[in-house]
Design a protein around this motif. Sequence first.
Motif, mmCIF file in Angstrom:
data_model
loop_
_atom_site.group_PDB
_atom_site.id
_atom_site.type_symbol
_atom_site.label_atom_id
_atom_site.label_comp_id
_atom_site.label_asym_id
_atom_site.label_seq_id
_atom_site.Cartn_x
_atom_site.Cartn_y
_atom_site.Cartn_z
ATOM 1 N N ARG A 37 0.841 -1.201 0.000
ATOM 2 C CA ARG A 37 0.000 0.000 0.000
ATOM 3 C C ARG A 37 0.877 1.252 0.000
ATOM 4 O O ARG A 37 0.576 2.232 -0.688
ATOM 5 C CB ARG A 37 -0.914 0.014 1.231
ATOM 6 C CG ARG A 37 -1.933 -1.084 1.304
ATOM 7 C CD ARG A 37 -2.914 -1.064 0.171
ATOM 8 N NE ARG A 37 -3.858 0.035 0.248
ATOM 9 C CZ ARG A 37 -4.883 0.194 -0.581
ATOM 10 N NH1 ARG A 37 -5.074 -0.676 -1.551
ATOM 11 N NH2 ARG A 37 -5.699 1.213 -0.471
ATOM 12 N N SER A 38 1.960 1.210 0.763
ATOM 13 C CA SER A 38 2.881 2.353 0.755
ATOM 14 C C SER A 38 3.517 2.517 -0.611
ATOM 15 O O SER A 38 3.617 3.629 -1.143
ATOM 16 C CB SER A 38 3.960 2.167 1.828
ATOM 17 O OG SER A 38 3.411 2.173 3.123
ATOM 18 N N GLN A 41 0.967 3.947 -2.928
ATOM 19 C CA GLN A 41 0.740 5.375 -2.712
ATOM 20 C C GLN A 41 1.947 6.199 -3.162
ATOM 21 O O GLN A 41 1.789 7.274 -3.746
ATOM 22 C CB GLN A 41 0.413 5.620 -1.234
ATOM 23 C CG GLN A 41 -0.951 5.080 -0.839
ATOM 24 C CD GLN A 41 -1.157 4.992 0.661
ATOM 25 O OE1 GLN A 41 -0.351 5.494 1.445
ATOM 26 N NE2 GLN A 41 -2.234 4.353 1.084
ATOM 27 N N ASN A 42 3.172 5.684 -2.912
ATOM 28 C CA ASN A 42 4.366 6.369 -3.418
ATOM 29 C C ASN A 42 4.365 6.410 -4.927
ATOM 30 O O ASN A 42 4.685 7.432 -5.548
ATOM 31 C CB ASN A 42 5.630 5.657 -2.931
ATOM 32 C CG ASN A 42 5.801 5.659 -1.421
ATOM 33 O OD1 ASN A 42 6.467 4.802 -0.864
ATOM 34 N ND2 ASN A 42 5.184 6.602 -0.729
ATOM 35 N N LYS A 333 8.778 -1.871 6.990
ATOM 36 C CA LYS A 333 9.813 -0.844 7.045
ATOM 37 C C LYS A 333 11.110 -1.356 6.427
ATOM 38 O O LYS A 333 11.781 -0.636 5.666
ATOM 39 C CB LYS A 333 10.060 -0.431 8.507
ATOM 40 C CG LYS A 333 11.091 0.685 8.666
ATOM 41 C CD LYS A 333 10.634 1.976 8.009
ATOM 42 C CE LYS A 333 11.633 3.099 8.219
ATOM 43 N NZ LYS A 333 11.221 4.341 7.537
ATOM 44 N N VAL A 336 10.712 -1.306 2.538
ATOM 45 C CA VAL A 336 10.825 -0.016 1.850
ATOM 46 C C VAL A 336 12.249 0.540 1.919
ATOM 47 O O VAL A 336 12.606 1.423 1.147
ATOM 48 C CB VAL A 336 9.823 1.026 2.410
ATOM 49 C CG1 VAL A 336 8.408 0.579 2.196
ATOM 50 C CG2 VAL A 336 10.086 1.313 3.882
ATOM 51 N N THR A 354 8.649 5.423 1.183
ATOM 52 C CA THR A 354 8.451 5.576 2.625
ATOM 53 C C THR A 354 7.168 4.859 3.028
ATOM 54 O O THR A 354 6.289 4.616 2.197
ATOM 55 C CB THR A 354 8.324 7.062 3.026
ATOM 56 O OG1 THR A 354 7.213 7.641 2.330
ATOM 57 C CG2 THR A 354 9.586 7.828 2.697
ATOM 58 N N LEU A 355 7.072 4.509 4.319
ATOM 59 C CA LEU A 355 5.816 3.994 4.851
ATOM 60 C C LEU A 355 4.878 5.171 5.087
ATOM 61 O O LEU A 355 5.261 6.152 5.718
ATOM 62 C CB LEU A 355 6.040 3.248 6.170
ATOM 63 C CG LEU A 355 6.700 1.873 6.108
ATOM 64 C CD1 LEU A 355 6.707 1.246 7.497
ATOM 65 C CD2 LEU A 355 5.989 0.958 5.132
ATOM 66 N N THR A 356 3.676 5.067 4.579
ATOM 67 C CA THR A 356 2.706 6.145 4.776
ATOM 68 C C THR A 356 1.859 5.833 6.003
ATOM 69 O O THR A 356 1.602 4.668 6.320
ATOM 70 C CB THR A 356 1.807 6.313 3.541
ATOM 71 O OG1 THR A 356 1.053 5.102 3.338
ATOM 72 C CG2 THR A 356 2.650 6.585 2.295
ATOM 73 N N ALA A 359 -1.240 3.803 5.202
ATOM 74 C CA ALA A 359 -0.961 2.388 4.946
ATOM 75 C C ALA A 359 -0.707 1.640 6.259
ATOM 76 O O ALA A 359 -1.157 0.498 6.429
ATOM 77 C CB ALA A 359 0.244 2.244 4.021
#
Length: 859
Positions: A37-38, A41-42, A333, A336, A354-356, A359
């Motif tokens: 998901r991160s 979104q990235n 983490k 990513v 990055t982790l959002t 997410a």
Amino acid sequence: MQFILNLAYREMRSSWRRLIFFFLCIAIGTGSIVALRSLLQNLKVAVNREARALLTADVQVSANNLPDEAIRQRLKQILNAPEVIAQSEMLETATMVSEARSAKDPQVTPKLVEFKAVQADFPYYGTMVMSEGATYRHDLLKGRGLIARQSLLTALNVNIGDQVIVNEQTFTIRGVVEKEPGSSIGGFNFAQRAFMDYDDAVAAGLLGFGSRARYRLLVKTRDNTAQALEEKLKQAFRQDAFLSIRSFRSTQDRLSNSLTRVEDFLSLIGLVILVLGGIGISSVTRVFISQKMKTIAILKTLGSRNASVLAIYLTQVLLLGLLGSLLGLALAKFTVIAVPAYFKGRLPLDIEFTLTWSAMAQGLGIGVLISLLFSLLPLLEIRRIKPILVIRSGEIPDAAHQAWWRDRLRIAVSLLVTVGLLALASWQAGSLKVGAIFLAGLAAMTLVLNGAAWLLMRLLRRWMKGLRALPSFAMRQGVNSLYRPGNQTRIILLAVGLGVFFIVAVRLLQINLLDEFAIDLNAAERADLYLVDIQRDQVEPLRAFVKNATGAEPLLIPTIRSRINQINGQDVNPDRVQVNDQRGLLGREYVLTYRNAMDEVETTLAGQFWNSPTTTEEAEISIEELLNKELKLQLNDRVTFDVLGKQITARVVHIRRVDWRNARTGFLVVFRPGPLDQAPTMWVSAIKGPAPNTPDKARARFQRDLVAAFPNVAYIDVFDILEVARDIIGNVSLTVSFVGGFVFLSGVLILIGSIAMTKFHRLYESAILKTLGAQRKLIVTTLLVEYGVLGLLAGALGSSAAIALTWAVCKYGLEIGWRFIPSVNLWGVALAALVVMLVGVVSSWDVLVKKPLGILRAE
């Protein structure tokens, strides 16, 4: 409540070795979902930036000519809104340009140039890349300045600082542009490209009477308001058929559409990871409850009710789900951090991995919900464990022999789980339709696998006497293990079959998506030079020139411009057609061609192509399916074309489909040779030119020689556009492949754990065999037979069903083409059998190396 928590904690502490895989399933599933998901979104941020660069704005309003004052005022009123940050106008028009020093020389042929007249704010998104490290600024254009491609400078034999004549006005070349925003794949015209100032274009008379200019209004908006503004503008101007409105998120551009499909695919990946994690959780819960039957029976003997026992184990599930989700965040983490190293130097998109926060919040919630939803039904088996099991051994009664339709609680829980999974699947996929397809596939596959397990065990029991004739004791023992009490047939078939089902489906989807997304940009074959305005007497000399320079004989295509005057004897009047119907197709100028054979990117839909050099008394045409669908043209309809004042009526004898994605050139109307042979014709050609940036500068020399030999022939160098396309397509394909591999790895890990958990049912039996004198080889062979049969059956069923799921998602979810890839399915079956056998043996290795007494005492 305190009592339930204490018992749940004690159970977890005493059974942590058997629950560790439950914990890992949640961690892998949650970590995968959060990481994906991160990543999604990235990637969306980067893709949106690329899509904006393709449009150079958030919203674009365009028209085939300058809008009148009334439309300008309406636009001004709507765009005078808080969400609009800025707006800028741009014009696109074509005119002839010649070198100023030779403007009066009759031997010098002017070149057709397509100008983009821009204002100071252009571009809002994207970057103008200039040659030799120069920086673009609008001051270069002010005061009759031009910046152009190097190919135009070569064609005009000018350099930076030289002057050219545009519509009898003198302009100065002030720079060379190497890359420009706003050029999508295939988004080039048959003319050289140059930029000038908007006011200078007006002053030079480029918008005078008879000129053909396309108007564009570029609008920059605040975040997440572009689509709303697009809808508002479309609603306000729905009666203006010649006004086109689109946002950067519109799917009209093929590249934007393909990137949107990649986003949808990545969302589906999150859904698949979710389901795979759930499969592992369900398997672990079933095995764990089977292992805890005596403990549960003791609790019931001491007076605990079903609700209390259920609450104890449900609390364990929720705690494990929460702890596993937190570990999943740590795994995400790490992912990513590792991804940028994997993609280093290979992605042109400026992606910040990055982790959002959204997410991470989704991952925690999904981890706990999936733990709950996939554990509820297995936990309901607790109700059927009787206290009598304290004093005798036994199994949980088979649910198939229970009156499940009378079990209101089971029905209610099943409905709750179904609704919950549908909500989660739709959320993850971003589409209720796609979520429903996946859930329907999961439900259907579960029923098929349960039915296959029941049928297998029933047939084996019926053939029990015949099975005794098998020559090997290990083979008989392995087959008997498939239907004896305590068998793992249903659990392994469900876990492995569903796992293979989704893993193979992801691989098939991945290949189909890459096929749809990958435009044929083979650097060794793709044409990167287009030659335009070739005259009749230049066809053969130019053919020889190109063959001598490149070694390949070019295909020269005749083109004739025309308009449709009549259809079946009825005059065509675009103004009488309803707005947004066929007005654009009726009022447009058509480029016709004639030939004797179909192109390799064309397929027949109806009728028969002539495939013959002979002519007919009546003109015949082949039309593309767009005219069949939009203008309702059918076989034997007659269309009258106006070719420079001459009326030519032709009968429709063939309807075809053109693969526009891979077509070098494409035509809506193709004539049978004969009627157009003597019409005013311009030939065009698409060729593969010499490679640029070579020490001998072969490409530049070829272009100079072409201009010298054929001064009237315009050439368009699209090498840079194709390179940008190759970068974007190749690296987004890399992303899709990476994520597909990530799903495969996660799925295999979850399946390995699901299979490994079944070893607890095999430990006691293997220990008995070893006590009775069975050698290690016999036990291993027995396990290989049992797990091999289950692996082959589960792999065959899951891999076959993946074909149907992939077809449904491609057609109704992603709306892309689908093709059957049998090699993937065969590999799925083989790998499923291999993994199941290998894990089955390895997970039982402790009974092969340890003394059986310790295992028998523990059991």
